[in-house]
Motif scaffolding. Structure first.
Motif, short mmCIF file in Angstrom:
data_model
loop_
_atom_site.label_atom_id
_atom_site.label_comp_id
_atom_site.label_asym_id
_atom_site.label_seq_id
_atom_site.Cartn_x
_atom_site.Cartn_y
_atom_site.Cartn_z
N SER A 55 5.91 -0.59 0.95
CA SER A 55 6.96 -0.38 0.27
C SER A 55 7.65 1.02 0.62
CB SER A 55 7.15 -0.29 -1.41
OG SER A 55 6.20 0.66 -1.70
N PRO A 56 9.06 1.30 0.60
CA PRO A 56 9.55 2.63 1.18
C PRO A 56 9.12 3.90 0.54
CG PRO A 56 11.21 1.08 0.20
CD PRO A 56 10.13 0.40 0.03
N ASP A 57 8.40 3.68 -0.79
CA ASP A 57 7.87 4.74 -1.42
C ASP A 57 6.43 5.06 -1.23
OD1 ASP A 57 7.33 2.55 -3.02
OD2 ASP A 57 7.85 3.66 -4.98
N SER A 58 5.77 4.19 -0.45
CA SER A 58 4.43 4.35 -0.13
C SER A 58 3.95 5.71 0.37
CB SER A 58 3.90 3.36 1.04
OG SER A 58 4.15 2.07 0.27
N SER A 59 2.97 6.09 -0.03
CA SER A 59 2.39 7.41 0.43
C SER A 59 1.78 7.36 1.75
CB SER A 59 1.29 8.00 -0.61
OG SER A 59 0.20 7.28 -0.69
N ILE A 60 1.33 8.18 2.33
CA ILE A 60 1.01 8.34 3.87
C ILE A 60 -0.70 7.90 3.55
CG2 ILE A 60 0.13 10.89 3.49
CD1 ILE A 60 0.70 10.82 6.55
N HIS A 61 -1.34 8.17 2.47
CA HIS A 61 -2.57 7.80 2.26
C HIS A 61 -2.64 6.39 2.16
CE1 HIS A 61 -6.69 7.79 0.66
NE2 HIS A 61 -6.17 7.15 -0.62
N GLU A 62 -1.69 5.76 1.48
CA GLU A 62 -1.66 4.24 0.95
C GLU A 62 -1.65 3.43 2.26
OE1 GLU A 62 0.38 3.89 -3.44
OE2 GLU A 62 1.51 4.29 -1.73
N VAL A 63 -0.73 3.95 3.11
CA VAL A 63 -0.51 3.29 4.52
C VAL A 63 -1.69 3.52 5.33
CG1 VAL A 63 0.98 3.27 6.50
CG2 VAL A 63 1.98 3.55 4.32
N ARG A 64 -2.31 4.48 5.33
CA ARG A 64 -3.36 4.86 6.02
C ARG A 64 -4.72 4.00 5.89
NH1 ARG A 64 -4.57 10.13 5.47
NH2 ARG A 64 -3.61 10.72 7.05
N GLU A 65 -4.60 3.52 4.45
CA GLU A 65 -5.55 2.35 4.29
C GLU A 65 -5.52 1.09 4.46
OE1 GLU A 65 -8.45 3.17 1.80
OE2 GLU A 65 -7.94 5.35 2.45
N VAL A 66 -4.24 0.83 5.09
CA VAL A 66 -3.91 -0.58 5.32
C VAL A 66 -3.70 -0.84 6.76
CG1 VAL A 66 -3.04 -1.18 3.28
CG2 VAL A 66 -1.48 -0.44 4.91
N LEU A 67 -3.47 0.57 7.57
CA LEU A 67 -3.56 0.45 8.74
C LEU A 67 -4.62 -0.27 9.55
CD1 LEU A 67 -1.88 3.77 10.13
CD2 LEU A 67 -1.15 1.31 10.17
N GLY A 68 -4.50 -1.28 10.36
CA GLY A 68 -5.58 -1.71 11.16
C GLY A 68 -5.62 -1.28 12.77
N ASP A 69 -6.56 -1.43 13.55
CA ASP A 69 -6.65 -0.99 14.92
C ASP A 69 -5.40 -0.83 15.53
OD1 ASP A 69 -9.32 -0.33 14.25
OD2 ASP A 69 -10.25 -2.10 15.15
N GLU A 70 -4.48 -2.10 15.53
CA GLU A 70 -3.40 -2.30 16.03
C GLU A 70 -2.21 -1.77 15.10
OE1 GLU A 70 -3.34 -6.20 17.24
OE2 GLU A 70 -5.00 -6.40 18.47
N GLY A 71 -2.44 -1.02 14.04
CA GLY A 71 -1.30 -0.42 13.27
C GLY A 71 -0.93 -1.64 12.33
N LEU A 72 0.23 -1.67 11.56
CA LEU A 72 0.59 -2.58 10.70
C LEU A 72 1.09 -4.06 11.33
CD1 LEU A 72 2.84 -0.66 8.35
CD2 LEU A 72 0.62 -1.20 7.94
N ILE A 73 1.58 -4.08 12.42
CA ILE A 73 2.09 -5.20 13.14
C ILE A 73 1.02 -5.60 14.41
CG2 ILE A 73 3.79 -6.18 14.35
CD1 ILE A 73 5.55 -4.03 12.90
N PRO A 74 0.07 -6.59 14.37
CA PRO A 74 -0.80 -6.98 15.10
C PRO A 74 -0.11 -7.57 16.39
CG PRO A 74 -1.14 -8.18 13.35
CD PRO A 74 -0.09 -7.46 12.84
N GLY A 75 -0.69 -7.37 17.62
CA GLY A 75 -0.22 -8.00 18.88
C GLY A 75 0.36 -6.93 19.72
#
Length: 92
Positions: free
Chosen positions: A72-92
């Motif tokens: 969501s637009p109000d996500s924190s940097i910490h929350e996004v760091r938790e869901v980032l994979g090796d390829e970022g948020l968008i695989p491929g």
């Protein structure tokens, strides 16, 4: 490609727009990795704005799987760091 923005809705985004989304995802990943909060907010907003402008919003009652789920637009940097994979948020 069906893209969900958490807490907001789902958008049907053309496969031809995936390259642009990947570029914006790289910017977001760099911002998260550097811990730069201002750069992070700017990169997240750019990614979400791109989805909103390139995609067609699906009706709220549309039921179907999402190919990609973005924070969501109000996500924190910490929350996004938790869901980032090796390829970022968008695989491929």
């Amino acid at each position: 490609m069906i893209v969900r923005i958490s807490g907001e809705g789902q958008f049907d985004v053309s496969e031809s727009h995936v390259g642009e989304l990947n570029r914006l995802d790289e910017d977001l990943t760099k911002a998260v990795d550097s811990g730069d909060e201002a750069q992070f907010k700017s990169a997240l907003e750019a990614l979400l704005t791109s989805v909103r402008s390139a995609g067609e919003e699906l009706p709220a009652d549309w039921i179907g799987p999402s190919d990609l789920v973005l924070p969501s637009p109000d996500s924190s940097i910490h929350e996004v760091r938790e869901v980032l994979g090796d390829e970022g948020l968008i695989p491929g």
